[in-house]
Design a protein around this motif. Structure first.
Motif, PDB file in Angstrom:
ATOM      1  N   GLY A   1       4.125   5.624  -5.150  1.00 51.72           N
ATOM      2  CA  GLY A   1       4.674   5.455  -6.763  1.00 51.72           C
ATOM      3  C   GLY A   1       5.908   4.778  -6.761  1.00 51.72           C
ATOM      4  O   GLY A   1       6.666   5.254  -7.546  1.00 51.72           O
ATOM      5  N   HIS A   2       6.389   3.951  -5.738  1.00 56.96           N
ATOM      6  CA  HIS A   2       7.745   3.384  -5.638  1.00 56.96           C
ATOM      7  C   HIS A   2       7.721   2.121  -6.077  1.00 56.96           C
ATOM      8  O   HIS A   2       6.810   1.378  -6.016  1.00 56.96           O
ATOM      9  CB  HIS A   2       8.268   3.558  -4.267  1.00 56.96           C
ATOM     10  CG  HIS A   2       9.636   2.865  -4.023  1.00 56.96           C
ATOM     11  ND1 HIS A   2      10.733   3.489  -4.479  1.00 56.96           N
ATOM     12  CD2 HIS A   2      10.063   1.556  -3.465  1.00 56.96           C
ATOM     13  CE1 HIS A   2      11.619   2.625  -4.131  1.00 56.96           C
ATOM     14  NE2 HIS A   2      11.242   1.557  -3.578  1.00 56.96           N
TER      15      HIS A   2
ATOM     16  N   HIS B   1      10.790   2.820   7.413  1.00 62.02           N
ATOM     17  CA  HIS B   1      11.527   3.542   6.432  1.00 62.02           C
ATOM     18  C   HIS B   1      10.314   4.137   5.611  1.00 62.02           C
ATOM     19  O   HIS B   1      10.486   5.389   5.387  1.00 62.02           O
ATOM     20  CB  HIS B   1      12.490   2.916   5.578  1.00 62.02           C
ATOM     21  CG  HIS B   1      13.001   3.816   4.505  1.00 62.02           C
ATOM     22  ND1 HIS B   1      14.006   4.529   4.920  1.00 62.02           N
ATOM     23  CD2 HIS B   1      13.019   3.564   3.284  1.00 62.02           C
ATOM     24  CE1 HIS B   1      14.126   5.268   3.656  1.00 62.02           C
ATOM     25  NE2 HIS B   1      13.630   4.469   2.803  1.00 62.02           N
ATOM     26  N   TYR B   2       9.413   3.282   4.811  1.00 58.40           N
ATOM     27  CA  TYR B   2       8.557   3.774   4.191  1.00 58.40           C
ATOM     28  C   TYR B   2       7.495   4.679   4.835  1.00 58.40           C
ATOM     29  O   TYR B   2       7.042   5.664   4.220  1.00 58.40           O
ATOM     30  CB  TYR B   2       7.757   2.490   3.514  1.00 58.40           C
ATOM     31  CG  TYR B   2       8.308   1.921   2.435  1.00 58.40           C
ATOM     32  CD1 TYR B   2       9.355   2.614   1.791  1.00 58.40           C
ATOM     33  CD2 TYR B   2       8.007   0.763   2.112  1.00 58.40           C
ATOM     34  CE1 TYR B   2      10.019   1.886   0.669  1.00 58.40           C
ATOM     35  CE2 TYR B   2       8.869  -0.282   0.991  1.00 58.40           C
ATOM     36  CZ  TYR B   2       9.732   0.359   0.504  1.00 58.40           C
ATOM     37  OH  TYR B   2      10.455  -0.409  -0.474  1.00 58.40           O
ATOM     38  N   THR B   3       7.133   4.430   6.029  1.00 57.87           N
ATOM     39  CA  THR B   3       6.205   5.036   6.699  1.00 57.87           C
ATOM     40  C   THR B   3       6.597   6.513   7.003  1.00 57.87           C
ATOM     41  O   THR B   3       6.117   7.612   6.808  1.00 57.87           O
ATOM     42  CB  THR B   3       5.785   4.585   8.121  1.00 57.87           C
ATOM     43  OG1 THR B   3       5.577   3.359   7.973  1.00 57.87           O
ATOM     44  CG2 THR B   3       4.818   5.210   8.791  1.00 57.87           C
ATOM     45  N   GLU B   4       7.946   6.622   7.377  1.00 55.15           N
ATOM     46  CA  GLU B   4       8.901   8.056   7.563  1.00 55.15           C
ATOM     47  C   GLU B   4       8.912   8.893   6.415  1.00 55.15           C
ATOM     48  O   GLU B   4       8.408   9.889   6.153  1.00 55.15           O
ATOM     49  CB  GLU B   4       9.979   7.639   8.234  1.00 55.15           C
ATOM     50  CG  GLU B   4      10.201   7.278   9.724  1.00 55.15           C
ATOM     51  CD  GLU B   4      11.465   6.801  10.173  1.00 55.15           C
ATOM     52  OE1 GLU B   4      12.432   7.004   9.316  1.00 55.15           O
ATOM     53  OE2 GLU B   4      11.513   6.649  11.532  1.00 55.15           O
ATOM     54  N   GLU B   5       9.188   8.175   5.267  1.00 51.65           N
ATOM     55  CA  GLU B   5       9.321   8.717   3.809  1.00 51.65           C
ATOM     56  C   GLU B   5       8.028   9.199   3.268  1.00 51.65           C
ATOM     57  O   GLU B   5       8.010  10.278   3.063  1.00 51.65           O
ATOM     58  CB  GLU B   5      10.016   7.798   2.895  1.00 51.65           C
ATOM     59  CG  GLU B   5      10.349   8.421   1.628  1.00 51.65           C
ATOM     60  CD  GLU B   5      10.988   7.331   0.503  1.00 51.65           C
ATOM     61  OE1 GLU B   5      10.915   7.618  -0.681  1.00 51.65           O
ATOM     62  OE2 GLU B   5      11.385   6.339   1.046  1.00 51.65           O
TER      63      GLU B   5
ATOM     64  N   SER C   1       0.938  -1.128  -0.160  1.00 51.75           N
ATOM     65  CA  SER C   1       0.090  -0.042   0.062  1.00 51.75           C
ATOM     66  C   SER C   1       0.808   1.326   0.049  1.00 51.75           C
ATOM     67  O   SER C   1       0.622   2.312  -0.556  1.00 51.75           O
ATOM     68  CB  SER C   1      -0.693   0.098   1.078  1.00 51.75           C
ATOM     69  OG  SER C   1      -1.882  -1.018   1.283  1.00 51.75           O
ATOM     70  N   LEU C   2       1.911   1.058   0.829  1.00 47.65           N
ATOM     71  CA  LEU C   2       2.640   2.403   0.825  1.00 47.65           C
ATOM     72  C   LEU C   2       3.321   2.618  -0.455  1.00 47.65           C
ATOM     73  O   LEU C   2       3.786   3.843  -0.928  1.00 47.65           O
ATOM     74  CB  LEU C   2       3.834   2.199   2.004  1.00 47.65           C
ATOM     75  CG  LEU C   2       3.059   2.261   3.343  1.00 47.65           C
ATOM     76  CD1 LEU C   2       4.121   1.980   4.315  1.00 47.65           C
ATOM     77  CD2 LEU C   2       2.627   3.654   3.700  1.00 47.65           C
ATOM     78  N   MET C   3       3.816   1.426  -1.224  1.00 50.81           N
ATOM     79  CA  MET C   3       4.571   1.778  -2.174  1.00 50.81           C
ATOM     80  C   MET C   3       3.536   2.353  -3.679  1.00 50.81           C
ATOM     81  O   MET C   3       4.151   3.075  -4.169  1.00 50.81           O
ATOM     82  CB  MET C   3       5.170   0.331  -2.830  1.00 50.81           C
ATOM     83  CG  MET C   3       6.237  -0.370  -2.179  1.00 50.81           C
ATOM     84  SD  MET C   3       7.185  -1.808  -3.021  1.00 50.81           S
ATOM     85  CE  MET C   3       8.514  -1.993  -2.230  1.00 50.81           C
TER      86      MET C   3
ATOM     87  N   HIS D   1       3.881  13.268   2.202  1.00 54.81           N
ATOM     88  CA  HIS D   1       2.807  13.530   2.616  1.00 54.81           C
ATOM     89  C   HIS D   1       2.767  15.198   3.149  1.00 54.81           C
ATOM     90  O   HIS D   1       1.800  16.139   2.522  1.00 54.81           O
ATOM     91  CB  HIS D   1       1.923  12.990   3.501  1.00 54.81           C
ATOM     92  CG  HIS D   1       1.344  11.636   2.946  1.00 54.81           C
ATOM     93  ND1 HIS D   1       0.661  10.782   3.666  1.00 54.81           N
ATOM     94  CD2 HIS D   1       1.580  11.169   1.691  1.00 54.81           C
ATOM     95  CE1 HIS D   1       0.139   9.651   2.831  1.00 54.81           C
ATOM     96  NE2 HIS D   1       0.627  10.146   1.769  1.00 54.81           N
ATOM     97  N   ASP D   2       3.730  15.476   3.887  1.00 52.76           N
ATOM     98  CA  ASP D   2       3.820  16.757   4.505  1.00 52.76           C
ATOM     99  C   ASP D   2       4.012  17.685   3.261  1.00 52.76           C
ATOM    100  O   ASP D   2       3.548  19.012   2.963  1.00 52.76           O
ATOM    101  CB  ASP D   2       4.866  16.877   5.445  1.00 52.76           C
ATOM    102  CG  ASP D   2       4.161  16.304   6.976  1.00 52.76           C
ATOM    103  OD1 ASP D   2       3.134  16.114   6.962  1.00 52.76           O
ATOM    104  OD2 ASP D   2       5.206  15.767   7.520  1.00 52.76           O
ATOM    105  N   ASN D   3       5.014  17.305   2.331  1.00 49.55           N
ATOM    106  CA  ASN D   3       5.579  18.022   1.251  1.00 49.55           C
ATOM    107  C   ASN D   3       4.338  18.438   0.480  1.00 49.55           C
ATOM    108  O   ASN D   3       4.137  19.671  -0.123  1.00 49.55           O
ATOM    109  CB  ASN D   3       6.871  17.602   0.623  1.00 49.55           C
ATOM    110  CG  ASN D   3       7.975  17.635   1.487  1.00 49.55           C
ATOM    111  OD1 ASN D   3       7.905  18.523   2.500  1.00 49.55           O
ATOM    112  ND2 ASN D   3       8.917  16.682   1.253  1.00 49.55           N
TER     113      ASN D   3
END
Length: 437
Positions: free
Chosen positions: A191-192, A226-230, A185-187, A235-237
């Motif tokens: 879009g990774h 790592h994915y969660t922090e990235e 889901s995070l990928m 999301h913030d950006n």
């Protein structure tokens, strides 16, 4: 009781032989056989009886020897089975005949052979499960010496070992499934695309290729973190970017929304214009509709020009501004073009219907002897303060267009100021679209 019956049979056998010999003597007497011949015949009878008895004795002795041999073989086999199965040596009961000994030993051997086969079969099944689980979990298999028959204790310990590994696998599969779903889901959200072998294996549809080791599970947890922090950073950006974009584009978006509302009103007026029942409305609704229609037709070009100006400034500084995958003015033009095509289609349908109807009309015949007279047009007296015919025609066209909405022609009327060149160009563009509608 058995001994008495056998003794009775033996006594009856002797008695039968004596009776048979007595009958033979009577026969020989009646025949007149001499003593020498009688002796010879009796020796023949004795020889037959001795041969039969010796043969039976020989067979029974062979049977006794075979039974004793079977007892020795069964006893050895039984000792081996007891040793393999970890059992105490089997002891026969006392005061047993050889037949009873043979039967007891054979029954015991069959029982132990069955137990041995069952243990080996159970060992094979458990070892297969143990090996598969150990490969998946990278664990150490339960050790049982090869070629040996496992004891009941060893089989129970192996069964508990397999059960423990099965529970461990279920627990790890549950953790792995949750981590894989979160990572996928995070990928997708970022879009990774997977790059490392760990990333590819973690989202592979075939989950069996992933070894459920403690190290792999730990690596997945680190990857997810790592994915969660990235993703949080992304999301913030993205949120900041969208806020800045909305604040900068808010005037354009508001104008576009206003244009969409008026465009919807314009299309509604267009649909009402071809409604044959619109003239039956009373109470001033038709007049109000005409005024609202004229207001919308006047407002749309202004909104479009304002949007054009704002978008030009935007695209000079920040790039293309798209709406539904199109530039704004292209989007507006596509709406006008779609509207024009629909009007042409409706017009062609009406013309086709009129043509088909006129083909079936019968011409009217004049009465015999009647004459055709051409009506004399009314004469109009021109007054000095009246407008020129061109002006009158324009005003009538203008009033007709305001009621039907099929065209909007801007003409210079005496006493009114000329339109600016830029605005006139935009208006004439819409006038052409409306004239084709």
């Amino acid at each position: 009781m058995t001994c008495r019956r056998s003794e009775a049979l033996a006594f009856s056998l002797v008695t039968e032989i004596n009776h048979a010999m007595a009958k033979l003597v009577d026969i020989w007497d009646s025949i007149g056989i001499m003593e020498d011949q009688r002796v010879e015949r009796m020796q023949t009878v004795k020889k037959h009886i001795d041969g039969l008895l010796h043969s039976m004795i020989k067979e029974e002795e062979a049977l006794r020897h075979c039974i004793k041999t079977n007892i020795i073989t069964s006893q050895k086999q039984l000792d081996t089975l007891c040793l393999e199965l970890g059992l105490e040596p089997y002891k026969l009961e006392e005061d047993l005949t050889v037949l009873q000994m043979e039967k007891n030993l054979q029954c015991r051997v069959e029982s132990l052979l069955k137990e041995k086969n069952e243990r080996l079969r159970e060992l094979s099944d458990l070892k297969k499960q143990d090996e598969e689980l150990c490969v998946t979990l990278c664990a150490t298999p339960y050790y049982i010496p090869s070629g040996s028959v496992p004891s009941r204790t060893q089989l129970q310990e192996l069964q508990e070992h397999v059960k423990k590994l099965g529970n461990e696998k279920e627990s790890r599969v549950k953790v792995f499934s949750g981590l894989r779903q979160d990572i996928r889901s995070l990928m997708d959200e970022m879009g990774h695309e997977p790059e490392s072998s760990l990333e590819r294996e973690s989202i592979c549809p075939d989950s069996d290729i992933f070894l459920l080791t403690h190290d792999n599970i730990k690596a997945l947890k680190l990857l997810l973190n790592h994915y969660t922090e990235e993703l949080l950073s992304l999301h913030d950006n993205e949120l900041l970017r969208m806020k800045a974009f909305y604040e900068a584009a808010q005037p354009i978006l508001e104008d576009l929304e206003k244009w969409k509302r008026n465009w919807a009103l314009f299309q509604e007026f267009e649909r009402k214009a071809v409604d044959p029942n619109r003239f039956s409305n009373r109470g001033g609704s038709l007049l109000k509709e005409s005024k609202d229609r004229a207001k919308v037709q006047k407002l749309l070009p202004k909104l479009e020009e304002e949007l054009r100006s704002r978008v030009e400034v935007w695209e000079k500084n920040q790039g293309t501004f798209l709406v539904q995958g199109q530039r704004i003015m292209n989007y507006i033009y596509s709406q006008w073009e779609e509207h024009r095509l629909q009007k042409d289609k409706e017009k062609n349908e009406r013309m086709t219907k009129i043509t088909e109807t006129s083909q079936f009309k019968t011409p009217t015949k004049r009465a015999l002897g009647s004459t055709y007279t051409t009506p004399t047009p009314n004469k109009i007296k021109k007054m000095p303060n009246m407008l020129a015919p061109r002006t009158a025609t324009v005003s009538s066209t203008s009033s007709a267009s305001s009621s039907s909405g099929s065209s909007t022609t801007f003409v210079c009327v005496p006493g009114r100021p000329q339109l600016s060149a830029k605005v006139k160009t935009i208006c004439l563009g819409h006038s052409k679209l409306n004239s084709t509608l």
